[in-house]
Scaffold this motif. Structure first.
Motif, PDB file in Angstrom:
ATOM      1  N   LYS A  33      38.695  -9.947  83.089  1.00  0.00           N
ATOM      2  CA  LYS A  33      39.816  -9.284  83.588  1.00  0.00           C
ATOM      3  C   LYS A  33      40.321  -8.009  83.041  1.00  0.00           C
ATOM      4  O   LYS A  33      40.660  -8.159  81.886  1.00  0.00           O
ATOM      5  CB  LYS A  33      41.078 -10.443  83.921  1.00  0.00           C
ATOM      6  N   ASP A  48      41.313   4.148  87.694  1.00  0.00           N
ATOM      7  CA  ASP A  48      42.083   4.788  88.986  1.00  0.00           C
ATOM      8  C   ASP A  48      42.417   6.256  88.736  1.00  0.00           C
ATOM      9  O   ASP A  48      42.159   6.783  89.919  1.00  0.00           O
ATOM     10  CB  ASP A  48      43.356   3.834  89.234  1.00  0.00           C
ATOM     11  N   LYS A  66      42.667  -0.392  84.049  1.00  0.00           N
ATOM     12  CA  LYS A  66      42.898  -0.091  85.333  1.00  0.00           C
ATOM     13  C   LYS A  66      43.654   1.164  85.674  1.00  0.00           C
ATOM     14  O   LYS A  66      43.056   1.773  86.346  1.00  0.00           O
ATOM     15  CB  LYS A  66      43.736  -1.150  85.853  1.00  0.00           C
ATOM     16  N   ARG A  67      44.490   1.590  84.820  1.00  0.00           N
ATOM     17  CA  ARG A  67      45.134   2.785  84.917  1.00  0.00           C
ATOM     18  C   ARG A  67      44.155   4.060  84.655  1.00  0.00           C
ATOM     19  O   ARG A  67      44.060   4.887  85.727  1.00  0.00           O
ATOM     20  CB  ARG A  67      46.177   3.209  84.185  1.00  0.00           C
ATOM     21  N   GLY A  72      42.584  -5.150  81.716  1.00  0.00           N
ATOM     22  CA  GLY A  72      43.898  -4.628  81.203  1.00  0.00           C
ATOM     23  C   GLY A  72      44.705  -3.655  82.088  1.00  0.00           C
ATOM     24  O   GLY A  72      43.899  -2.941  82.789  1.00  0.00           O
ATOM     25  N   LYS A  73      45.826  -3.466  81.864  1.00  0.00           N
ATOM     26  CA  LYS A  73      46.567  -2.645  82.451  1.00  0.00           C
ATOM     27  C   LYS A  73      46.249  -1.035  82.281  1.00  0.00           C
ATOM     28  O   LYS A  73      45.923  -0.289  83.457  1.00  0.00           O
ATOM     29  CB  LYS A  73      48.110  -2.596  82.299  1.00  0.00           C
ATOM     30  N   GLU A  74      46.015  -0.929  81.084  1.00  0.00           N
ATOM     31  CA  GLU A  74      45.538   0.471  80.601  1.00  0.00           C
ATOM     32  C   GLU A  74      44.091   0.707  81.024  1.00  0.00           C
ATOM     33  O   GLU A  74      43.935   1.917  81.397  1.00  0.00           O
ATOM     34  CB  GLU A  74      45.395   0.518  79.129  1.00  0.00           C
ATOM     35  N   GLY A 134      40.913  -5.533  78.297  1.00  0.00           N
ATOM     36  CA  GLY A 134      40.905  -6.817  78.908  1.00  0.00           C
ATOM     37  C   GLY A 134      40.702  -7.903  78.315  1.00  0.00           C
ATOM     38  O   GLY A 134      40.724  -8.080  77.069  1.00  0.00           O
ATOM     39  N   ARG A 165      43.501  -5.821  73.659  1.00  0.00           N
ATOM     40  CA  ARG A 165      44.809  -5.251  74.304  1.00  0.00           C
ATOM     41  C   ARG A 165      44.248  -3.777  74.819  1.00  0.00           C
ATOM     42  O   ARG A 165      43.607  -3.186  74.039  1.00  0.00           O
ATOM     43  CB  ARG A 165      46.007  -5.142  73.211  1.00  0.00           C
ATOM     44  N   GLY A 166      44.716  -3.313  75.905  1.00  0.00           N
ATOM     45  CA  GLY A 166      44.643  -2.150  76.614  1.00  0.00           C
ATOM     46  C   GLY A 166      43.179  -2.130  77.127  1.00  0.00           C
ATOM     47  O   GLY A 166      42.799  -1.312  78.099  1.00  0.00           O
TER      48      GLY A 166
END
Length: 110
Positions: free
Chosen positions: A86, A96, A92-93, A88-90, A53, A50-51
């Protein structure tokens, strides 16, 4: 310019951050994590952190390829499973945000 972190650099940075552990302890922990994750993927399991990927196996279909050396066409390459990551959202953020904070000239194009 791309900078690559290899396994020994990861161990060194972790040992610096975790001063209560020796470099040898960190090396053993990193190797254990890599071994467990490799065995899990080899068994067909999916790994989700989690966080960070997800690691999974993706199937590549059989296909015909061309030998670039001889130009021979029609060589059959069998299907196979390949590891896939893949983010995770965290993650990726964070990536970025870090790229956005860099000067434009040092950001590598996609």
């Amino acid at each position: 310019m791309t900078v690559t972190m290899n396994k020994s650099e990861l161990i060194k940075r972790m040992a610096d951050k975790l001063d209560q552990l020796t470099s040898r302890d960190v090396d053993l922990a990193v190797q254990a994590i890599i071994d467990i994750m490799s065995e899990s993927l080899a068994s067909g399991n999916r790994i989700e952190i989690r966080g960070f990927g997800t690691f999974s196996n993706h199937y590549r279909k059989p296909r015909s390829v061309r030998n670039p050396k001889t130009g021979e066409v029609g060589i059959n390459k069998p299907g196979k499973f390949v590891p896939h990551f893949k983010p995770g959202k965290e993650l990726k953020r964070r990536v970025d945000d870090a790229k956005a904070a860099m000067p434009t000239s040092s950001v590598d194009p996609p």
